[in-house]
Design a protein around this motif. Structure first.
Motif, mmCIF file in Angstrom:
data_model
loop_
_atom_site.group_PDB
_atom_site.id
_atom_site.type_symbol
_atom_site.label_atom_id
_atom_site.label_comp_id
_atom_site.label_asym_id
_atom_site.label_seq_id
_atom_site.Cartn_x
_atom_site.Cartn_y
_atom_site.Cartn_z
ATOM 1 N N ILE A 63 0.886 -1.173 0.000
ATOM 2 C CA ILE A 63 0.000 0.000 0.000
ATOM 3 C C ILE A 63 0.915 1.211 0.000
ATOM 4 O O ILE A 63 1.508 1.550 1.023
ATOM 5 N N SER A 64 1.081 1.839 -1.156
ATOM 6 C CA SER A 64 2.058 2.934 -1.205
ATOM 7 C C SER A 64 1.478 4.239 -0.709
ATOM 8 O O SER A 64 2.233 5.151 -0.388
ATOM 9 N N HIS A 65 0.155 4.326 -0.645
ATOM 10 C CA HIS A 65 -0.431 5.576 -0.158
ATOM 11 C C HIS A 65 -1.761 5.285 0.537
ATOM 12 O O HIS A 65 -2.575 4.550 -0.003
ATOM 13 N N PRO A 66 -2.001 5.871 1.730
ATOM 14 C CA PRO A 66 -3.258 5.593 2.428
ATOM 15 C C PRO A 66 -4.487 6.089 1.667
ATOM 16 O O PRO A 66 -5.607 5.668 1.966
ATOM 17 N N PHE A 67 -4.288 6.971 0.689
ATOM 18 C CA PHE A 67 -5.420 7.421 -0.126
ATOM 19 C C PHE A 67 -5.192 7.083 -1.598
ATOM 20 O O PHE A 67 -5.607 7.826 -2.483
ATOM 21 N N ARG A 72 -8.467 2.437 -1.433
ATOM 22 C CA ARG A 72 -9.843 2.709 -1.881
ATOM 23 C C ARG A 72 -10.589 1.402 -2.132
ATOM 24 O O ARG A 72 -11.753 1.241 -1.753
ATOM 25 N N SER A 73 -9.914 0.433 -2.770
ATOM 26 C CA SER A 73 -10.556 -0.850 -3.048
ATOM 27 C C SER A 73 -10.937 -1.564 -1.755
ATOM 28 O O SER A 73 -11.996 -2.197 -1.671
ATOM 29 N N ILE A 74 -10.075 -1.482 -0.753
ATOM 30 C CA ILE A 74 -10.372 -2.110 0.539
ATOM 31 C C ILE A 74 -11.587 -1.438 1.181
ATOM 32 O O ILE A 74 -12.518 -2.096 1.643
ATOM 33 N N ILE A 75 -11.591 -0.114 1.171
ATOM 34 C CA ILE A 75 -12.710 0.637 1.768
ATOM 35 C C ILE A 75 -14.025 0.343 1.040
ATOM 36 O O ILE A 75 -15.063 0.109 1.672
ATOM 37 N N TRP A 105 8.609 5.799 -5.661
ATOM 38 C CA TRP A 105 7.531 5.186 -6.434
ATOM 39 C C TRP A 105 7.919 3.799 -6.949
ATOM 40 O O TRP A 105 7.110 2.874 -6.979
ATOM 41 N N LEU A 106 9.164 3.655 -7.338
ATOM 42 C CA LEU A 106 9.621 2.395 -7.925
ATOM 43 C C LEU A 106 10.355 1.493 -6.935
ATOM 44 O O LEU A 106 10.872 0.455 -7.311
ATOM 45 N N GLU A 107 10.375 1.888 -5.681
ATOM 46 C CA GLU A 107 11.122 1.119 -4.699
ATOM 47 C C GLU A 107 10.310 -0.050 -4.144
ATOM 48 O O GLU A 107 9.116 0.073 -3.901
ATOM 49 N N GLY A 108 10.974 -1.187 -3.979
ATOM 50 C CA GLY A 108 10.326 -2.333 -3.343
ATOM 51 C C GLY A 108 10.526 -2.287 -1.840
ATOM 52 O O GLY A 108 10.466 -1.216 -1.239
ATOM 53 N N VAL A 118 -0.611 -3.698 7.027
ATOM 54 C CA VAL A 118 -1.638 -3.901 8.055
ATOM 55 C C VAL A 118 -1.808 -2.610 8.866
ATOM 56 O O VAL A 118 -2.929 -2.169 9.139
ATOM 57 N N GLU A 119 -0.695 -1.995 9.197
ATOM 58 C CA GLU A 119 -0.705 -0.761 9.990
ATOM 59 C C GLU A 119 -1.444 0.363 9.251
ATOM 60 O O GLU A 119 -2.257 1.080 9.845
ATOM 61 N N ILE A 120 -1.166 0.501 7.955
ATOM 62 C CA ILE A 120 -1.830 1.553 7.175
ATOM 63 C C ILE A 120 -3.343 1.327 7.163
ATOM 64 O O ILE A 120 -4.134 2.262 7.316
ATOM 65 N N ILE A 121 -3.758 0.056 6.990
ATOM 66 C CA ILE A 121 -5.198 -0.246 6.952
ATOM 67 C C ILE A 121 -5.830 0.043 8.313
ATOM 68 O O ILE A 121 -6.868 0.700 8.411
#
Ligand SMILES: [Zn+2]
Length: 188
Positions: A68-72, A77-80, A136-139, A151-154
């Motif tokens: 999840i690279s961004h909380p928004f 969004r798909s999870i919400i 953006w391209l970092e793993g 999990v933390e972000i969610i």
């Protein structure tokens, strides 16, 4: 013949012989579950089989690395949407060992883009305009840490419905074995 030609040919037969009938279900997940996992090809069939998931059982969201690279961003969004509109009540983030996102750095992709003869001046302009291409391209370095992070972000998301269970797991792409990283318990 490209893959898409073969797909189109097969598809006509699939529909004609009504093979779709055994997959009929609704948009609402029977197991009230939404899964975020990786797009790794080894998991395409293995993950649903290893979790005993049939068509219609779970919402499965995939990207490179179950990140999840961004909380928004679109993953969150798909999870919400799954939780509010599609009757899901439980979330499982499932990373996997030997993930292609482990150790990925932006320069690996940029070097290949250069070898491919691409003009990178627009990317440089984007970087100049404040887009962090490296990030953006970092793993990630460790799949279990990445799962914990997702999990933390969610869990911290301001739109997460109360009492949503959010678990973190890692699956073996070789055996399908699940390792529980973080198990959420119902709130008493
Ligand atoms: Zn992966």
């Amino acid at each position: 013949m490209s893959s898409i030609d073969q797909i189109m040919e097969f598809n006509q037969q699939f529909v004609k012989s009504k093979q779709y009938e055994k997959y009929r279900t609704t948009r609402y997940p029977n197991k009230k579950l939404v899964i975020l996992t990786c797009m790794d090809t080894r998991l395409t069939e293995m993950l649903p089989r290893a979790l005993n998931l049939s068509n219609g059982d779970a919402k499965i969201i995939k990207n490179a690395g179950a990140v999840i690279s961004h909380p928004f961003g679109s993953i969150m969004r798909s999870i919400i949407v799954s939780l509010y509109q599609l009757q899901a009540e439980e979330v499982a983030v499932i990373g996997h060992y030997d993930c292609g996102m482990t150790g990925l750095r932006a320069n690996m992709i940029m070097d290949k883009a250069k070898e491919n003869g691409l003009d990178l001046s627009q990317i440089e302009a984007a970087a100049y305009a404040g887009i962090d291409i490296d990030k953006w391209l970092e793993g990630f370095d460790d799949v279990e840490d990445n799962v914990r992070h997702s999990v933390e972000i969610i869990k911290r998301h301001p739109l997460l419905p109360k009492n949503t269970l959010v678990h973190g797991l890692v699956i073996s792409p070789e055996t399908g074995e699940l390792t529980m990283i973080e198990k959420d318990e119902p709130y008493q």
